[in-house]
Design a protein around this motif. Sequence first.
Motif, PDB file in Angstrom:
ATOM      1  N   MET A 110       0.591   4.190  -2.840  1.00 37.81           N
ATOM      2  CA  MET A 110       0.446   5.614  -2.555  1.00 37.81           C
ATOM      3  C   MET A 110       1.546   6.447  -3.206  1.00 37.81           C
TER       4      MET A 110
ATOM      5  N   ALA B 121      -2.002   5.951   3.521  1.00 40.43           N
ATOM      6  CA  ALA B 121      -2.343   7.337   3.192  1.00 40.43           C
ATOM      7  C   ALA B 121      -2.047   8.269   4.363  1.00 40.43           C
TER       8      ALA B 121
ATOM      9  N   ILE C  96       0.620  10.378  -4.086  1.00 38.75           N
ATOM     10  CA  ILE C  96      -0.183  11.094  -3.097  1.00 38.75           C
ATOM     11  C   ILE C  96       0.598  12.230  -2.450  1.00 38.75           C
TER      12      ILE C  96
ATOM     13  N   LEU D 229      -4.460   0.523   2.991  1.00 39.08           N
ATOM     14  CA  LEU D 229      -4.372   1.736   2.177  1.00 39.08           C
ATOM     15  C   LEU D 229      -4.684   2.975   3.018  1.00 39.08           C
TER      16      LEU D 229
ATOM     17  N   SER E 164       0.820  -1.217   0.000  1.00 41.43           N
ATOM     18  CA  SER E 164       0.000   0.000   0.000  1.00 41.43           C
ATOM     19  C   SER E 164       0.848   1.258   0.000  1.00 41.43           C
ATOM     20  N   ARG E 165       2.014   1.221   0.638  1.00 41.37           N
ATOM     21  CA  ARG E 165       2.935   2.366   0.553  1.00 41.37           C
ATOM     22  C   ARG E 165       3.402   2.563  -0.885  1.00 41.37           C
TER      23      ARG E 165
END
Length: 350
Positions: free
Chosen positions: A11, A43, A17, A39, A7-8
Amino acid sequence: MKLIDVSRTVMEHVLGIEEGEEVLIVTNPGEVLEISLSLFEAAKEFKAKPTVIVQDAKGALDYAERAVIEAIKSEPDIVISISEKKLGKDPYGINIGYVGRDNKKYSHIFEKLLRGDKRIRAFWSPGITKEMYLRSVPIDYEKLREEAKILAEILEKGKEVHITSEKGTDLWISIEGRKPLKDDGDFRKPGRGGNLPAGEVFISPAIGKSEGVIVFDGTLGLGGESIIPNDPVKVYVENGFVTKIMGGEEVRKLEEAIKKAEKMALDIGKEEYAKNSWHLGELGIGLNPKAQMSGKLLEDEKIRKTIHIAIGANYDNDAPALNHYDCLIWHPTVEIDGEVIMKRGEFTIF
């Protein structure tokens, strides 16, 4: 790798992001919720503002909850759908429709904001599992983007595609005037979005200009679920529309899924949607190096050595339908204006 590690990567390398950005994550109970929460945490690590909204699982012909539609209307910077099956349809969009800043009509607020207005960026993962997420999401995105660019440039210049396979596929598709789209994991700017796992280039066939026979010997999408056929399924196409389907017991399931979408369209007075339930809506070419046959179309359609063709709605929004059922062909040979770009499943262009 753990979920949070992937998930990093998502992002940073997929979404790009930035601090303070609003992130809406729409999901369901169960395994997909675990991915969604990873996630959410990733975030937060990037100092963004994530929100998770959970609804019951939705099939291909089900409506999303009103709260989900309203949350998307709030126009967060990023919208993520991590669903067991589908995000769910938009009743206002289907019955009345939205007009985007591009003056095109859209049947879902999500599509209007993403493609019509280019106000949000997004990715969606219908049917994803933790195993799939860990396996085929952490890939070399720079290499994927370069390959997708090369393939898209060839398609954009092309006029006619000829697809054959040893199982009997012999299909001609006109792509003249159509614009290819890339699912290359580059969702870093407003207006960009696609699947995770990523890894395909796809294009909408010209309306009414596909002819021949398709033999599907890979995963068949049935809308929110998919099956791997025991025997190849033969589909006859005339003037862009499916006219006959032959094969084993899977034929009945595919026909029933299409007829269900057709009937639902007629029930709400959408005759054009009903007709297009049988139209060829997409030609897609898989590029993900880590994707494996899982029986989940989300991953299977990204497999290298495969292409997929969808029956139903297209991406140019000029042949709308309630269904979009992707089905796979293994080891095809693909020619564009006489140039072979794939021979028995192996790329010849890179």
